[in-house]
Design a protein around this motif. Structure first.
Motif, PDB file in Angstrom:
ATOM      1  N   VAL A 204      62.732  19.751  53.516  1.00  0.00           N
ATOM      2  CA  VAL A 204      63.627  19.795  52.351  1.00  0.00           C
ATOM      3  C   VAL A 204      64.200  18.401  52.214  1.00  0.00           C
ATOM      4  O   VAL A 204      64.853  17.964  53.133  1.00  0.00           O
ATOM      5  N   CYS A 205      63.874  17.734  51.156  1.00  0.00           N
ATOM      6  CA  CYS A 205      64.522  16.428  51.084  1.00  0.00           C
ATOM      7  C   CYS A 205      66.021  16.602  50.823  1.00  0.00           C
ATOM      8  O   CYS A 205      66.406  17.276  49.898  1.00  0.00           O
ATOM      9  N   VAL A 206      66.822  15.980  51.677  1.00  0.00           N
ATOM     10  CA  VAL A 206      68.275  16.050  51.518  1.00  0.00           C
ATOM     11  C   VAL A 206      68.818  14.637  51.588  1.00  0.00           C
ATOM     12  O   VAL A 206      68.135  13.729  52.072  1.00  0.00           O
ATOM     13  N   PRO A 207      70.063  14.393  51.099  1.00  0.00           N
ATOM     14  CA  PRO A 207      70.643  13.071  51.291  1.00  0.00           C
ATOM     15  C   PRO A 207      70.637  12.708  52.775  1.00  0.00           C
ATOM     16  O   PRO A 207      70.920  13.545  53.633  1.00  0.00           O
ATOM     17  N   LEU A 208      70.319  11.462  53.080  1.00  0.00           N
ATOM     18  CA  LEU A 208      70.168  11.051  54.480  1.00  0.00           C
ATOM     19  C   LEU A 208      71.424  11.343  55.281  1.00  0.00           C
ATOM     20  O   LEU A 208      71.349  11.745  56.446  1.00  0.00           O
ATOM     21  N   SER A 209      72.604  11.212  54.649  1.00  0.00           N
ATOM     22  CA  SER A 209      73.856  11.433  55.361  1.00  0.00           C
ATOM     23  C   SER A 209      74.020  12.876  55.806  1.00  0.00           C
ATOM     24  O   SER A 209      74.790  13.163  56.728  1.00  0.00           O
ATOM     25  N   ARG A 210      73.313  13.814  55.172  1.00  0.00           N
ATOM     26  CA  ARG A 210      73.451  15.237  55.511  1.00  0.00           C
ATOM     27  C   ARG A 210      72.271  15.755  56.318  1.00  0.00           C
ATOM     28  O   ARG A 210      72.163  16.951  56.561  1.00  0.00           O
ATOM     29  N   LEU A 211      71.393  14.854  56.746  1.00  0.00           N
ATOM     30  CA  LEU A 211      70.193  15.302  57.443  1.00  0.00           C
ATOM     31  C   LEU A 211      70.520  16.042  58.734  1.00  0.00           C
ATOM     32  O   LEU A 211      69.990  17.127  58.995  1.00  0.00           O
ATOM     33  N   ALA A 212      71.391  15.465  59.575  1.00  0.00           N
ATOM     34  CA  ALA A 212      71.708  16.101  60.855  1.00  0.00           C
ATOM     35  C   ALA A 212      72.313  17.478  60.647  1.00  0.00           C
ATOM     36  O   ALA A 212      71.940  18.454  61.317  1.00  0.00           O
ATOM     37  N   GLU A 213      73.255  17.584  59.706  1.00  0.00           N
ATOM     38  CA  GLU A 213      73.893  18.874  59.422  1.00  0.00           C
ATOM     39  C   GLU A 213      72.872  19.900  58.928  1.00  0.00           C
ATOM     40  O   GLU A 213      72.849  21.047  59.392  1.00  0.00           O
ATOM     41  N   CYS A 214      72.001  19.462  58.013  1.00  0.00           N
ATOM     42  CA  CYS A 214      71.037  20.383  57.414  1.00  0.00           C
ATOM     43  C   CYS A 214      70.026  20.872  58.450  1.00  0.00           C
ATOM     44  O   CYS A 214      69.696  22.060  58.509  1.00  0.00           O
ATOM     45  N   ILE A 215      69.522  19.955  59.286  1.00  0.00           N
ATOM     46  CA  ILE A 215      68.566  20.359  60.314  1.00  0.00           C
ATOM     47  C   ILE A 215      69.245  21.268  61.336  1.00  0.00           C
ATOM     48  O   ILE A 215      68.670  22.270  61.769  1.00  0.00           O
ATOM     49  N   SER A 216      70.486  20.948  61.723  1.00  0.00           N
ATOM     50  CA  SER A 216      71.192  21.757  62.721  1.00  0.00           C
ATOM     51  C   SER A 216      71.396  23.180  62.232  1.00  0.00           C
ATOM     52  O   SER A 216      71.152  24.151  62.964  1.00  0.00           O
ATOM     53  N   VAL A 217      71.846  23.326  60.981  1.00  0.00           N
ATOM     54  CA  VAL A 217      72.055  24.667  60.422  1.00  0.00           C
ATOM     55  C   VAL A 217      70.736  25.422  60.319  1.00  0.00           C
ATOM     56  O   VAL A 217      70.651  26.611  60.650  1.00  0.00           O
ATOM     57  N   SER A 218      69.692  24.719  59.881  1.00  0.00           N
ATOM     58  CA  SER A 218      68.379  25.359  59.771  1.00  0.00           C
ATOM     59  C   SER A 218      67.883  25.824  61.140  1.00  0.00           C
ATOM     60  O   SER A 218      67.348  26.930  61.279  1.00  0.00           O
ATOM     61  N   LYS A 219      68.068  24.965  62.157  1.00  0.00           N
ATOM     62  CA  LYS A 219      67.635  25.330  63.505  1.00  0.00           C
ATOM     63  C   LYS A 219      68.395  26.545  64.026  1.00  0.00           C
ATOM     64  O   LYS A 219      67.833  27.416  64.700  1.00  0.00           O
ATOM     65  N   GLU A 220      69.680  26.647  63.722  1.00  0.00           N
ATOM     66  CA  GLU A 220      70.460  27.811  64.161  1.00  0.00           C
ATOM     67  C   GLU A 220      69.883  29.091  63.583  1.00  0.00           C
ATOM     68  O   GLU A 220      69.732  30.102  64.289  1.00  0.00           O
ATOM     69  N   LYS A 221      69.556  29.057  62.293  1.00  0.00           N
ATOM     70  CA  LYS A 221      69.008  30.251  61.645  1.00  0.00           C
ATOM     71  C   LYS A 221      67.612  30.573  62.174  1.00  0.00           C
ATOM     72  O   LYS A 221      67.256  31.740  62.372  1.00  0.00           O
ATOM     73  N   LEU A 222      66.808  29.539  62.395  1.00  0.00           N
ATOM     74  CA  LEU A 222      65.445  29.754  62.885  1.00  0.00           C
ATOM     75  C   LEU A 222      65.445  30.242  64.330  1.00  0.00           C
ATOM     76  O   LEU A 222      64.688  31.149  64.694  1.00  0.00           O
TER      77      LEU A 222
END
Length: 502
Positions: free
Chosen positions: A403-421
């Motif tokens: 999912v392309c996201v703003p670079l500043s939100r990459l860590a947050e987005c990946i972390s949340v996705s990993k929690e759900k996965l």
């Protein structure tokens, strides 16, 4: 996966005297249906079925372009769909239509079922279609593409453009039947301009073939397909995605008109950016027949590095810090512990099964090494360990193959996705082009198991095109589609969600 892996020896095309459609019955019964996919696994260690879902999700649309398609959901593949089999409305094409095509295509046309089935069931696509194309054609020129499209528009027959068939999201399925236009015979490299750093090619040229051609001058999928899907890769952080490397292109529109989107000039501020409209349209607005590409000079030296982390957030934070530091990194790839485990299983490796970052640095030997050591310092400050780097060609190739996201939100987005996965009972993993904020999730499940399919669908619903772009952007896309393709013949049912109203 490289396009070459998808090739097989093709049956001889039918002679002109046999270019007649089969009797109507097979078109409405079992002979025209896609055989059920095999449930066996060649490896036996991972689930046999893969659903590849990207964070920059794209939905699929309906067969008609009504003002509002709510209530109609002829969903055709796409990143939002977990349906194994997609269905569409199919009308038998008339013999007169086949005759018209054969009058100028000659033997570069076939109605042979095996050939139609091969083109209608891409090997890498999770989705399967009930129907297959009614006819497969192999144009040799833009003029022939133009004639094919005009004939299809006259008879209102659906068109599915076909490149290297490396798509995993159903782009080349033909759930409504119609014509599959295989562009593999249009593979000329038309002109090379070394001093201007560009090359003009036909859409059937493979990117690996093009690189081989360019080797003497210094600098899977086909170029046309890469443009149509607006693809990117691990080098996008340095050189940009496909849209950044296309100077202009030519395409045949649904009514048969040929549009050239610009000149070979590197900069133009005049008019609408039609090239970027066609790039990423997935064959829904026209068929690309020529592309002018930027060329890049190969670097004199490169270093490949790898570093381990205890958490996915630490790894993502290092990727962000590296980009913000101004270091000229050419690749930054993030692999989670599940992906590393899969690499170990598949290749007999013994890599630490923890979140891992891979880098590539390019330039002179001294500059590349300097950048490597700077990133090593950043990694150490974020709990990185086992930082290793290699410069020998064989060692570098060994590291990268495996999912392309703003670079500043990459860590947050990946972390949340990993929690759900990680909370899911399914096997899920993350791969990230971390340098430009682009990451992919891979969900492994058996679609014949209803509970697994429902769980995959639940996870998939976290990603939607509407959330990324907004409903007004989707409405604008649908208006453009309706204006350029009023008969909805160009890859119908793809890209635009069916509920979008105009």
């Amino acid at each position: 996966m490289a396009a070459a892996l998808l090739r097989r020896s093709r049956r001889a095309l039918l002679p002109l005297c046999s270019l007649r459609l089969p009797p109507p019955a097979p078109y409405h019964h079992s002979h025209s249906q896609t055989p059920p996919p095999s449930s066996s696994s060649s490896h036996g260690r991972l689930p046999a079925f893969l659903s590849f879902l990207t964070a920059a999700a794209a939905a699929a649309g309906g067969i008609t372009l009504a003002l509002c398609d709510s209530g109609v959901d002829h969903r055709v593949g796409g990143k939002e769909s977990t349906e194994l089999v997609v269905r569409g409305e199919r009308k038998r094409v008339p013999n007169e239509f086949i005759d018209d095509l054969a009058s100028f295509l000659g033997e570069n046309l076939t109605v042979d079922y095996e050939e139609r089935h091969y083109h209608g069931t891409p090997q890498n696509s999770f989705h399967k279609a009930v129907n297959v194309p009614d006819v497969v054609v192999f144009p040799r020129s833009q003029d022939e593409v133009q004639k094919i499209v005009m004939t299809c528009n006259k008879y209102k027959v659906p068109i599915v453009p076909y490149g290297g068939a490396t798509s995993i999201e159903g782009h080349t399925l033909a759930p409504h039947g119609g014509v599959c236009i295989d562009m593999s015979l249009m593979k000329k490299i038309k002109s090379l301009h070394v001093e201007d750093m560009d090359v003009v090619v036909e859409p059937g040229v493979g990117w690996i073939e093009l690189n081989e051609y360019l080797k003497p001058y210094g600098p899977g999928a086909t170029i046309g397909g890469m443009c149509a899907t607006r693809c990117s890769g691990s080098l996008a952080v340095r050189y940009g995605t496909m849209r950044d490397n296309v100077i202009n292109l030519q395409a045949v529109l649904p009514n048969g008109d040929v549009v050239k989107t610009g000149s070979r000039a590197r900069k133009s501020a005049a008019g609408y950016d039609l090239a970027r409209l066609i790039i990423g349209s997935e064959g829904t607005l026209g068929i690309i027949t020529e592309v002018t590409l930027r060329l890049q000079k190969l670097p004199s030296h490169s270093v490949v590095a790898m570093c381990n982390f205890q958490t996915i957030k630490d790894a993502a934070d290092v990727a962000i810090a590296t980009m913000l530091s101004g270091i000229q990194v050419s690749r930054v790839e993030l692999l989670d512990e599940v992906q590393i485990r899969a690499i170990n299983m598949a290749n007999g490796k013994d890599l630490p099964e923890v979140p891992t970052l891979m880098f590539e640095f390019i330039g002179t030997e001294a500059y590349a090494l300097e950048q490597t050591l700077l990133v090593q310092k950043i990694a150490t400050e974020h709990n990185g360990s086992d930082f290793v780097f290699v410069e020998e060609p064989d060692a570098k190739e060994e590291l990268w193959k495996d999912v392309c996201v703003p670079l500043s939100r990459l860590a947050e987005c990946i972390s949340v996705s990993k929690e759900k996965l990680d909370a899911s009972p399914l096997t899920c993993l993350v791969i990230a082009h971390a340098g430009d904020g682009n990451f992919h999730t891979i969900i492994l499940f058996d679609p014949s198991q209803e509970d697994q399919r429902r769980e995959a669908e639940r996870l998939n619903h976290f990603m939607y095109l509407e959330k990324e772009l907004g409903i007004e952007s989707l409405r604008t896309m649908k208006r453009i589609k309706a204006a350029l393709d009023p008969n909805n013949i160009m890859n119908p049912g793809k890209l635009i969600p069916p509920h979008v109203c105009i």
